[in-house]
Design an enzyme around this catalytic site. Sequence first.
Site, PDB file in Angstrom:
ATOM      1  N   CYS A 158       0.828  -1.208   0.000  1.00 14.59           N
ATOM      2  CA  CYS A 158       0.000   0.000   0.000  1.00 14.59           C
ATOM      3  C   CYS A 158       0.861   1.256   0.000  1.00 14.59           C
ATOM      4  O   CYS A 158       1.352   1.690   1.053  1.00 14.59           O
ATOM      5  CB  CYS A 158      -0.926  -0.028   1.212  1.00 14.59           C
TER       6      CYS A 158
ATOM      7  N   CYS B 241      -0.510   4.047   2.121  1.00  9.33           N
ATOM      8  CA  CYS B 241      -0.294   3.918   3.573  1.00  9.33           C
ATOM      9  C   CYS B 241       1.173   4.167   3.941  1.00  9.33           C
ATOM     10  O   CYS B 241       1.456   4.783   4.954  1.00  9.33           O
ATOM     11  CB  CYS B 241      -0.659   2.519   4.068  1.00  9.33           C
ATOM     12  N   ASP B 242       2.087   3.644   3.128  1.00 11.38           N
ATOM     13  CA  ASP B 242       3.490   3.589   3.560  1.00 11.38           C
ATOM     14  C   ASP B 242       4.459   4.439   2.738  1.00 11.38           C
ATOM     15  O   ASP B 242       5.637   4.535   3.092  1.00 11.38           O
ATOM     16  CB  ASP B 242       3.977   2.126   3.520  1.00 11.38           C
TER      17      ASP B 242
END
Length: 317
Positions: free
Chosen positions: A140, A143-144
Amino acid sequence: MKDIHEVIIIGSGPAGLTAAIYTARAGLTPLVFSGPTPGGQLTTTSLVENFPGFPEGITGPELMDKMREQASRFDARFEDLAVTAVDFSSRPFKVTAELPTGDPPRTWESKAIIIATGAATKKLGLPSEEALWGRGVSACATCDGFFFRDKKVAVVGGGDTAMEEALFLTKFARQVTVVHRRDKLRASQILQQRAFNNSKIDFAWNSTIQKVLGEEEGRVTGLLLQDTITGALREFSCDGLFLAIGHLPNTEIFKGQLPLTEDGYIIVHDRTKTAIPGVFVAGDVADQHYRQAITAAATGCMAAMDCEKWLASVGSN
Ligand code: NAP
């Protein structure tokens, strides 16, 4: 006596929430189990530019929040729990979920079911990928990606997801290398072009990942790549690896309950019907082909309409 619901919807991505909006507006007061990822796969994507009605695009989480709000307005109920078992052998159908309180699992009963459990990220299947998961290996970028400011990252895959992840990562990373097992991308032309035109993105063609390097250091330090034509191995240094090699349907709990394809997708008969009357299916859990938010939403609407009609046909039986 236990309450018997008219319809339980398992999953809360675009398919499940559209089914919730339609069944709620039909007065069926659906109970939606949100699952392990409430909102589904879109909650881990960045900008959604192809969902009609949002000319400037909308973020995945925002789109899903709006769908849930819309379903709630028509009296859909939500249980933010993951279903761990189902029993479709007799009616009413049974749906079991673990409770976060540690109390014994609870079972709910329903006359009809709509399955919309979606799909999850496919992994490479390497022990080193597991060992370094969350230590540089991710699925992701939204997300990261932030953790890779000015770093060098790799994205594996050649489809739309890989291009989107790579493009998104250029906001942070200094260099993004797409590792693909062939010399042609599968992604749509528009995303391919955007990736080719981005000076921060380059490509490792005809390459497979044999190992993610860095186990000793406790973080990703590189990849061991194999040339698919010559067989030659080479080390490629990078700080992160993002997986974008497709998805697997979330059907573990339906094994033995419903016929599945070889790849694990639920087999659909006659639009949204499964082999069991009263159990309907929508979205990516039965769709290996389109896998779009809009097609998932469309099948959610279809499943809701088929379910409503079926409930009317069986009456109070
Ligand atoms: P996909 O289209 O199935 O592509 C998966 C990619 O990963 C392919 O390039 C495949 O290689 C590669 N791959 C698969 N298994 C592999 C393995 N074990 N090792 C190395 N490489 C592997 O999956 P996706 O990109 O997630 O897209 C899924 C669907 O969602 C598609 O229909 C796509 O159009 C849609 N989608 C659309 C958008 C958008 O329109 N904005 C965004 C994301 C996704 P090969 O090419 O050699 O098979």
